[in-house]
Scaffold this active site. Structure first.
Site, short mmCIF file in Angstrom:
data_model
loop_
_atom_site.label_atom_id
_atom_site.label_comp_id
_atom_site.label_asym_id
_atom_site.label_seq_id
_atom_site.Cartn_x
_atom_site.Cartn_y
_atom_site.Cartn_z
N THR A 143 0.86 -1.17 0.00
CA THR A 143 0.00 0.00 0.00
C THR A 143 0.90 1.23 0.00
OG1 THR A 143 -1.62 -1.19 1.29
CG2 THR A 143 -1.85 1.19 1.22
N GLY A 144 0.71 2.10 -0.98
CA GLY A 144 1.54 3.29 -1.04
C GLY A 144 2.75 3.09 -1.91
N CYS A 145 2.71 2.08 -2.76
CA CYS A 145 3.79 1.83 -3.70
C CYS A 145 3.38 2.43 -5.03
CB CYS A 145 4.00 0.34 -3.87
SG CYS A 145 5.71 -0.12 -3.87
N ILE A 146 4.14 3.42 -5.51
CA ILE A 146 3.74 4.06 -6.78
C ILE A 146 4.85 3.97 -7.82
CG2 ILE A 146 1.97 5.61 -5.91
CD1 ILE A 146 4.21 7.73 -5.67
#
Lengths: 101, 136, 110
Positions: free
Chosen positions: C107-110
């Site tokens: 989560t929060g990997c872009i």
């Protein structure tokens, strides 16, 4: 004939609970479930309303309370905790179910 | 933080399980945290129910995402404003909420409280100082 | 595409992450690593174990920068940098290691 009223919305977000209280006659029952269980907690704005509803029996669904971190010993006096089977029994015991959604 | 840092506030007003808003907000916060902006969360109205302690969804077949709020500190989200009036209206106090903290790297990982109990008036001022407010 | 582990067929999503977290066992990581031409050593396992513990506690897979910082704190400063982690997991410590660990994509990997 006695009715079972159900409320599944938070009393602080929608007026479902207030409307339900206005319609619930003496001898009927109110079951609070999903976000409706917040109305069963003591110390909040709903306590006086629950206590003022004479002859109306209140129930709250235990699993929904547990999910929301609401402790059983904080419910308003007179509110009975039921499980899913108890929900079904209540529906069966009453002549009809009125849902306040 | 650079000078083009913007102040983002996430305004949470919904209870956790009846709708998907609370979880969606949390996911957006965690994803948005990668942009290194000045992020804060506000818990107002039924939003205060999101961080009530002791949540246990074992009997309702839903994911209990309340432990994820404890990860916010790791994502450098350290300002969680809780509105006092909303708590009081619901018969809740600070003791009913999870103890959410963050660790200050600059002070040898000292543990600090993330939750800031504020009045509606104080929160209105904090909100006024934001560049963007996201509502959930 | 499903993967075969110890005679069982485990469902994965289109990016190769396990669909059911509870399907995981150490052999899952071994088999996924083999497909990526990696041989897992104790340093890999430290990270995989760390990720599984993080998920257990917080119910999310941490973003890479969160992982990096947390690894530095728990396993030592010399390991808390992306160079070390990328050397272990060339396809990205977040994505690849989380996949081996049976977790969803961070989560929060872009």
């Amino acid at each position: 004939m006695s009715e079972l009223h159900t409320v599944n919305k938070s009393p602080y977000e929608k007026n479902s609970f207030d409307s339900c209280i206005g319609y619930a006659q003496a001898g009927s029952a109110v079951l609070l479930f999903e976000d409706g269980v917040y109305a069963a907690m003591s110390g909040g704005a709903t306590e006086a309303k629950v206590k003022a509803a004479e002859g109306v029996k209140f129930y709250a669904l235990g699993p929904d309370m547990k999910a929301r971190g609401l402790s059983v010993d904080r419910v308003i006096e007179g509110v009975e905790i039921v499980d899913y089977a108890g929900f079904v029994d209540l529906a069966a015991e009453h002549s009809k179910v009125v849902s306040w959604v | 933080m650079s000078e083009d840092t913007k102040k983002f506030m996430y305004l949470n007003r919904r209870a956790p399980y009846g709708t998907i808003y609370a979880w969606e907000s949390l996911e957006v916060v965690l994803i948005g945290a990668a942009f290194e902006q000045d992020v804060s969360l506000a818990f107002v109205d039924d939003g205060v129910y999101q961080i009530v302690k002791g949540q246990d969804t074992g009997e309702v077949d839903m994911k209990n995402f309340s432990p994820t709020y404890s990860a916010l500190g790791d994502y450098e989200v350290t300002k969680l404003y809780v509105e006092k009036e909303s708590l009081e209206e619901r018969g809740l106090t600070l003791d009913d909420l999870m103890h959410l903290t963050w660790e200050d790297e600059d002070e040898d990982w000292a543990e600090k409280d993330s939750i800031r109990l504020v009045s509606r008036e104080e929160l209105a001022k904090v909100m006024e100082g934001q560049d963007v407010v996201f509502s959930f | 595409m499903p993967i075969e582990v110890n005679g069982k067929t485990l469902e994965t999503d289109e990016e190769g992450y396990l669909v059911n977290l509870s399907d995981w066992e150490p052999a899952v990581a071994e088999i996924m690593a083999k497909e990526d031409d990696l041989e897992l050593n104790s340093e890999h396992w430290d990270i995989i174990t760390f990720l599984r513990e993080y998920y257990e506690e917080y119910q999310i897979a941490p973003a890479v920068r969160v992982l990096t910082k947390a690894v530095g704190k728990k396993l030592g400063k010399e390991k808390g940098n992306s160079k070390y982690l990328y050397a272990l997991f060339p396809y990205g410590p977040g994505k690849q290691a989380c996949r081996f660990a049976g977790l969803p994509k961070p989560t929060g990997c872009i």
